[in-house]
Design a protein around this motif. Structure first.
Motif, PDB file in Angstrom:
ATOM      1  N   ASP A  13      56.180  -7.372  79.245  1.00 18.28           N
ATOM      2  CA  ASP A  13      55.336  -7.557  78.067  1.00 18.28           C
ATOM      3  C   ASP A  13      55.798  -8.708  77.186  1.00 18.28           C
ATOM      4  O   ASP A  13      55.111  -9.071  76.239  1.00 18.28           O
ATOM      5  CB  ASP A  13      55.322  -6.272  77.224  1.00 18.28           C
ATOM      6  CG  ASP A  13      54.594  -5.145  77.931  1.00 18.28           C
ATOM      7  OD1 ASP A  13      53.699  -5.438  78.732  1.00 18.28           O
ATOM      8  OD2 ASP A  13      54.932  -3.976  77.683  1.00 18.28           O
ATOM      9  N   GLY A  14      56.994  -9.251  77.471  1.00 17.08           N
ATOM     10  CA  GLY A  14      57.511 -10.320  76.630  1.00 17.08           C
ATOM     11  C   GLY A  14      57.956  -9.794  75.284  1.00 17.08           C
ATOM     12  O   GLY A  14      58.263  -8.628  75.119  1.00 17.08           O
ATOM     13  N   GLY A  15      58.002 -10.666  74.286  1.00 18.49           N
ATOM     14  CA  GLY A  15      58.390 -10.226  72.956  1.00 18.49           C
ATOM     15  C   GLY A  15      59.219 -11.271  72.246  1.00 18.49           C
ATOM     16  O   GLY A  15      59.649 -12.269  72.822  1.00 18.49           O
ATOM     17  N   LEU A  16      59.466 -11.020  70.974  1.00 16.31           N
ATOM     18  CA  LEU A  16      60.166 -11.969  70.126  1.00 16.31           C
ATOM     19  C   LEU A  16      61.570 -12.258  70.631  1.00 16.31           C
ATOM     20  O   LEU A  16      62.079 -13.358  70.501  1.00 16.31           O
ATOM     21  CB  LEU A  16      60.226 -11.406  68.695  1.00 16.31           C
ATOM     22  CG  LEU A  16      60.941 -12.247  67.634  1.00 16.31           C
ATOM     23  CD1 LEU A  16      60.241 -13.586  67.460  1.00 16.31           C
ATOM     24  CD2 LEU A  16      60.991 -11.495  66.311  1.00 16.31           C
ATOM     25  N   PHE A  17      62.218 -11.262  71.223  1.00 18.41           N
ATOM     26  CA  PHE A  17      63.610 -11.420  71.623  1.00 18.41           C
ATOM     27  C   PHE A  17      63.751 -11.642  73.118  1.00 18.41           C
ATOM     28  O   PHE A  17      64.759 -11.316  73.721  1.00 18.41           O
ATOM     29  CB  PHE A  17      64.410 -10.186  71.193  1.00 18.41           C
ATOM     30  CG  PHE A  17      64.259  -9.887  69.738  1.00 18.41           C
ATOM     31  CD1 PHE A  17      64.825 -10.708  68.786  1.00 18.41           C
ATOM     32  CD2 PHE A  17      63.516  -8.800  69.314  1.00 18.41           C
ATOM     33  CE1 PHE A  17      64.673 -10.444  67.443  1.00 18.41           C
ATOM     34  CE2 PHE A  17      63.360  -8.529  67.977  1.00 18.41           C
ATOM     35  CZ  PHE A  17      63.938  -9.350  67.032  1.00 18.41           C
ATOM     36  N   GLY A  18      62.731 -12.172  73.764  1.00 21.64           N
ATOM     37  CA  GLY A  18      62.805 -12.419  75.194  1.00 21.64           C
ATOM     38  C   GLY A  18      62.167 -11.287  75.974  1.00 21.64           C
ATOM     39  O   GLY A  18      61.231 -10.648  75.515  1.00 21.64           O
ATOM     40  N   ASN A  19      62.684 -11.045  77.162  1.00 23.45           N
ATOM     41  CA  ASN A  19      62.076 -10.051  78.053  1.00 23.45           C
ATOM     42  C   ASN A  19      62.508  -8.638  77.665  1.00 23.45           C
ATOM     43  O   ASN A  19      63.298  -8.002  78.341  1.00 23.45           O
ATOM     44  CB  ASN A  19      62.475 -10.357  79.502  1.00 23.45           C
ATOM     45  CG  ASN A  19      61.955 -11.710  79.947  1.00 23.45           C
ATOM     46  OD1 ASN A  19      60.981 -12.209  79.407  1.00 23.45           O
ATOM     47  ND2 ASN A  19      62.612 -12.303  80.919  1.00 23.45           N
ATOM     48  N   TRP A  20      61.965  -8.137  76.558  1.00 22.01           N
ATOM     49  CA  TRP A  20      62.351  -6.808  76.095  1.00 22.01           C
ATOM     50  C   TRP A  20      61.276  -5.770  76.376  1.00 22.01           C
ATOM     51  O   TRP A  20      61.475  -4.588  76.154  1.00 22.01           O
ATOM     52  CB  TRP A  20      62.668  -6.827  74.602  1.00 22.01           C
ATOM     53  CG  TRP A  20      61.497  -7.110  73.706  1.00 22.01           C
ATOM     54  CD1 TRP A  20      61.109  -8.327  73.240  1.00 22.01           C
ATOM     55  CD2 TRP A  20      60.570  -6.166  73.164  1.00 22.01           C
ATOM     56  NE1 TRP A  20      59.991  -8.196  72.449  1.00 22.01           N
ATOM     57  CE2 TRP A  20      59.642  -6.883  72.376  1.00 22.01           C
ATOM     58  CE3 TRP A  20      60.437  -4.779  73.266  1.00 22.01           C
ATOM     59  CZ2 TRP A  20      58.594  -6.266  71.704  1.00 22.01           C
ATOM     60  CZ3 TRP A  20      59.385  -4.164  72.590  1.00 22.01           C
ATOM     61  CH2 TRP A  20      58.485  -4.904  71.814  1.00 22.01           C
ATOM     62  N   GLY A  21      60.125  -6.207  76.861  1.00 16.80           N
ATOM     63  CA  GLY A  21      59.017  -5.282  77.054  1.00 16.80           C
ATOM     64  C   GLY A  21      59.147  -4.473  78.330  1.00 16.80           C
ATOM     65  O   GLY A  21      60.140  -4.544  79.057  1.00 16.80           O
TER      66      GLY A  21
END
Length: 300
Positions: free
Chosen positions: A147-155
């Motif tokens: 899902d991606g996200g502000l802090f990189g691959n956290w989804g």
């Protein structure tokens, strides 16, 4: 007498060890007891959960986590589950290390201090072993995206299929029995496989205690994911789309009738099917190969 040097086979062992591929992490027990900072926590390891470890507020307080400037949010249809985050030390099968940890007021699943998905574990391949393997099984590869996200691959780690030229995300859940589609995904499946909605109306719990309205979607032709063939699933009738355009079960549409309609534009990237335990009952394992960006599904 001159001496002839002899190369012993043992000298090659360190090189062989260095080149050995890391072993898969095999998850047979989805409960991980570890520490967040110095506090003991009991985490659920779930194939459909985000890579960022997410604790309950109570567990975060025990761990002494102090909220930083970055909040987090997990959307379930129109419901936003808001939370906070901070950097702390947590062990996820390796030595405790600093990483971003989130927390929310509602638990992801009852009975646990938190949750983490396969993307958050340090191992390159995470395999959920559902039962013993059988020789007559086959394995399929599904492209993986997070899902991606502000802090990189956290989804969450999702599989991506293509149905009628449109992307459809597939997620795996060991917490729910039923297979559930968002409204947009239900529209896509109904159009592709001749779907109709029953008149039953109920609520299904998704995650974080959030319940959403669902109806039974019946498909005239099976929706297949390798060995898995689905003809019945639940449709979240108003989440990320509107499923009102799907014909009711028991009706016979005119051959020229447009049975499935969508109101306005929708983001097909939000179309998602969550495969529950019933759909996975014929499978022995679900493996997340992160370097290859593949989900390997092994089933009868």
């Amino acid at each position: 007498m001159p001496m002839t040097p002899t190369l012993l086979p043992v000298l090659a062992l360190p090189l062989a060890v260095a080149l050995a591929a890391p072993a898969d992490r095999v998850v047979t027990d989805t409960t991980l007891v570890t520490k967040a900072n110095e506090a003991a926590v009991r985490l659920l390891v779930d194939p459909g959960a985000p890579a960022m470890p997410i604790l309950t507020e109570e567990a975060a307080a025990r761990a002494g986590l102090k909220a930083g400037p970055f909040g987090i949010g997990y959307r379930v249809g129109p419901v936003m589950v808001a939370g906070r985050s901070a950097v702390g030390r947590i062990g996820l099968g390796d030595a405790p290390a600093k990483r971003r940890i989130g927390w929310t007021a509602n638990p992801y699943a009852p009975g646990y201090d938190g949750v983490v998905g396969p993307g958050g574990l340090p191992d390159p391949v995470v395999r959920f072993q559902l039962r013993a393997a059988r020789p007559d099984e086959r394995t399929i590869d599904i492209p993986m995206a997070d899902d991606g996200g502000l802090f990189g691959n956290w989804g969450a780690s999702n599989g991506v299929l293509t149905i009628d030229g449109q992307p459809l995300q597939v997620r795996f859940s060991l917490q729910q029995d039923a297979t559930i589609a968002t409204a947009g995904a239900a529209l896509t499946l109904a159009k592709a496989f001749g779907g109709t909605l029953d008149d039953d109306r109920a609520e299904a719990e998704i995650v974080f205690g959030v319940k959403r309205p669902v109806r039974t979607l019946r498909l005239a032709r099976p929706f297949t994911i390798g060995p898995i063939a689905l003809t019945t699933l639940l449709a979240r009738t108003t989440d990320f789309g509107n499923a009102d355009g799907i014909a009711a079960s028991g009706t016979t549409p005119d051959p020229d009738e447009v049975v499935v309609t969508a109101k306005g534009k929708r983001d097909h990237k939000r179309d998602r099917v969550i495969l529950g335990r019933s759909a996975l009952s014929g499978c022995s394992s679900v493996a997340f190969d992160k370097p290859a960006k593949l989900i390997r599904l092994t089933c009868l």
